[in-house]
Write an enzyme that holds these catalytic residues in place. Structure first.
Site, short mmCIF file in Angstrom:
data_model
loop_
_atom_site.label_atom_id
_atom_site.label_comp_id
_atom_site.label_asym_id
_atom_site.label_seq_id
_atom_site.Cartn_x
_atom_site.Cartn_y
_atom_site.Cartn_z
N TYR A 282 -24.97 -34.34 122.34
CA TYR A 282 -25.83 -35.54 122.38
C TYR A 282 -25.46 -36.41 123.58
CZ TYR A 282 -28.36 -39.62 120.54
OH TYR A 282 -29.22 -40.68 120.38
N LYS B 279 -27.71 -37.23 126.95
CA LYS B 279 -28.12 -38.60 127.27
C LYS B 279 -27.56 -39.04 128.63
CE LYS B 279 -30.52 -39.45 123.47
NZ LYS B 279 -31.98 -39.67 123.52
N ASP C 285 -44.27 -30.08 121.40
CA ASP C 285 -42.84 -29.77 121.40
C ASP C 285 -42.34 -30.04 122.82
OD1 ASP C 285 -40.34 -28.64 121.54
OD2 ASP C 285 -40.90 -26.74 120.61
N ASP D 124 -45.86 -35.36 118.63
CA ASP D 124 -44.67 -35.03 117.83
C ASP D 124 -44.72 -33.54 117.53
OD1 ASP D 124 -42.57 -36.96 116.07
OD2 ASP D 124 -42.74 -34.89 115.38
N1 LIG Z 1 -31.72 -43.89 115.28
C1 LIG Z 1 -30.73 -44.30 116.07
O1 LIG Z 1 -29.74 -44.90 115.59
C2 LIG Z 1 -30.81 -44.09 117.56
C3 LIG Z 1 -29.90 -44.79 118.36
C4 LIG Z 1 -29.95 -44.64 119.74
C5 LIG Z 1 -30.89 -43.81 120.31
N2 LIG Z 1 -31.76 -43.12 119.53
C6 LIG Z 1 -32.74 -42.25 120.21
O2 LIG Z 1 -34.04 -42.66 119.86
C7 LIG Z 1 -34.92 -41.55 119.87
C8 LIG Z 1 -35.63 -41.45 118.53
O3 LIG Z 1 -34.63 -41.31 117.53
P1 LIG Z 1 -34.95 -41.53 115.98
O4 LIG Z 1 -33.77 -42.15 115.38
O5 LIG Z 1 -36.26 -42.18 115.81
O6 LIG Z 1 -35.02 -40.00 115.50
P2 LIG Z 1 -35.83 -39.36 114.28
O7 LIG Z 1 -35.14 -38.09 113.95
O8 LIG Z 1 -36.04 -40.34 113.18
O9 LIG Z 1 -37.27 -39.07 114.91
C9 LIG Z 1 -37.40 -38.16 115.96
C10 LIG Z 1 -38.84 -37.69 116.03
O10 LIG Z 1 -38.90 -36.73 117.09
C11 LIG Z 1 -39.57 -35.56 116.62
N3 LIG Z 1 -39.08 -34.39 117.34
C12 LIG Z 1 -37.93 -33.69 117.12
N4 LIG Z 1 -37.86 -32.66 117.97
C13 LIG Z 1 -38.98 -32.72 118.75
C14 LIG Z 1 -39.47 -31.92 119.81
N5 LIG Z 1 -38.82 -30.83 120.25
N6 LIG Z 1 -40.64 -32.28 120.39
C15 LIG Z 1 -41.33 -33.36 119.95
N7 LIG Z 1 -40.93 -34.14 118.93
C16 LIG Z 1 -39.75 -33.81 118.35
C17 LIG Z 1 -39.30 -35.49 115.12
O11 LIG Z 1 -40.27 -34.74 114.44
C18 LIG Z 1 -39.30 -36.98 114.74
O12 LIG Z 1 -40.60 -37.41 114.40
C19 LIG Z 1 -34.07 -40.34 120.20
O13 LIG Z 1 -34.16 -40.05 121.59
C20 LIG Z 1 -32.67 -40.78 119.84
O14 LIG Z 1 -31.68 -40.11 120.57
C21 LIG Z 1 -31.73 -43.25 118.16
#
Ligand SMILES: NC(=O)c1ccc[n+]([C@@H]2O[C@H](COP(=O)([O-])OP(=O)(O)OC[C@H]3O[C@@H](n4cnc5c(N)ncnc54)[C@H](O)[C@@H]3O)[C@@H](O)[C@H]2O)c1
Length: 264
Positions: A155, A159, A63, A39
């Site tokens: 976004y 995707k 990152d 992370d």
């Molecule tokens: N939450 C939703 O409703 C949802 C729905 C569909 C898809 N997603 C996808 O699921 C995945 C996770 O989403 P989430 O909701 O858990 O997001 P979140 O924001 O809760 O968590 C994302 C994590 O990624 C880390 N992060 C951010 N930038 C980063 C980088 N450059 N390098 C490494 N780590 C990094 C953050 O520190 C965090 O811990 C994403 O790809 C998101 O697009 C989420």
């Protein structure tokens, strides 16, 4: 899935500090895998990994916009565990804004994390998995990878691009018995992305519509044919299936986990 199928396997996951990544990483731990959890905020992985005192979980600062960080993440797994069975490219960000209003630098940042980040992880894992002649890569995508997203063009573009990348990598790696798939979840309205902080999506979207967060939540739930928000276990169940030998004939796919909201 066979009992104990995942015990002793090595999984690398990005964005494991919170939300979906944290939930999935914990699932991998419960299945007895060695987990290398990357992370950009390493300390957020350290926060939850204490709850698995029996297990060796490596928290790594990574990152995903940096190719060298992704290479180092994979190398950490190899150095410590000697193999790389699974890669879950999960890290992602969302910044919304109308196409004629969003700052191009912000638009680019979304592409860099979501699309380049996925590319960097696949690029780092591919040579190792090709040499092993096994491995599974799963990319966390979204329903926005299948259909445009209102005022979230960066976004959706990231995707959509990541699905093209997944399909192309699946074609390239198939002859090595390495599978590459994506999961496209619906909205996880109980996840921190929706609930935490002033810019939480649930708060933003409610504000934009002039309704309360509860009304906003109910509105989104009504749009889902199965009538509820997506939960972590909906995704982790599909993830384990895609990692398992039960899905051994599935590659290049993007599985919707949307309660029927997205069907293409
Ligand atoms: N939450 C939703 O409703 C949802 C729905 C569909 C898809 N997603 C996808 O699921 C995945 C996770 O989403 P989430 O909701 O858990 O997001 P979140 O924001 O809760 O968590 C994302 C994590 O990624 C880390 N992060 C951010 N930038 C980063 C980088 N450059 N390098 C490494 N780590 C990094 C953050 O520190 C965090 O811990 C994403 O790809 C998101 O697009 C989420």
């Amino acid at each position: 899935m066979k009992p104990g199928e995942f015990a002793g396997k090595t999984a690398v996951i990005t964005g494991a500090g919170r939300g979906i990544g944290e939930a999935l990483a914990k699932t991998l731990c419960r299945e007895g895998m060695h987990v290398v959890a990357g992370d950009i905020k390493k300390e957020s992985v350290e926060r939850w990994k204490e709850s698995f005192p029996e297990q060796e979980i490596l928290a790594v600062s990574c990152d995903v916009t940096k190719a060298e960080d992704c290479e180092a993440l994979v190398q950490t797994a190899l150095d410590r565990f000697g193999q790389l069975d699974y890669v879950i490219s999960n890290a992602g960000i969302l910044h919304s804004g109308a196409v004629d209003e969003i700052d191009p630098a912000v638009w680019k940042q979304v592409i860099e994390v979501n699309l380049y980040g996925t590319f960097h992880m696949i690029r780092a894992a591919a040579p190792v998995m090709k040499a092993q002649r096994h491995g599974v890569i799963v990319s966390m995508n979204s329903k926005s990878g299948k259909k445009g997203s209102y005022k979230s063009s960066a976004y959706a573009a990231s995707k959509f691009g990541a699905l093209g990348l997944v399909q192309s990598a699946a074609l390239e790696l198939a002859e090595y018995q390495v599978r590459v798939n994506a999961i496209c979840p619906g909205n996880l309205m109980d996840s921190p992305l929706w609930t935490e902080g002033e810019n939480a999506l649930g708060i933003q979207y409610a504000r934009n519509r002039g309704i309360t967060t509860e009304e906003c939540r109910a509105m989104y739930d009504r749009q889902v044919p199965l009538g509820r928000t997506c939960r972590y276990e909906d995704i982790s169940n599909v993830l384990l299936f895609l990692l398992s030998d039960d899905s051994g004939y599935i590659t290049g796919q993007a599985l919707n986990v949307t309660g029927g909201f997205e069907m293409r």
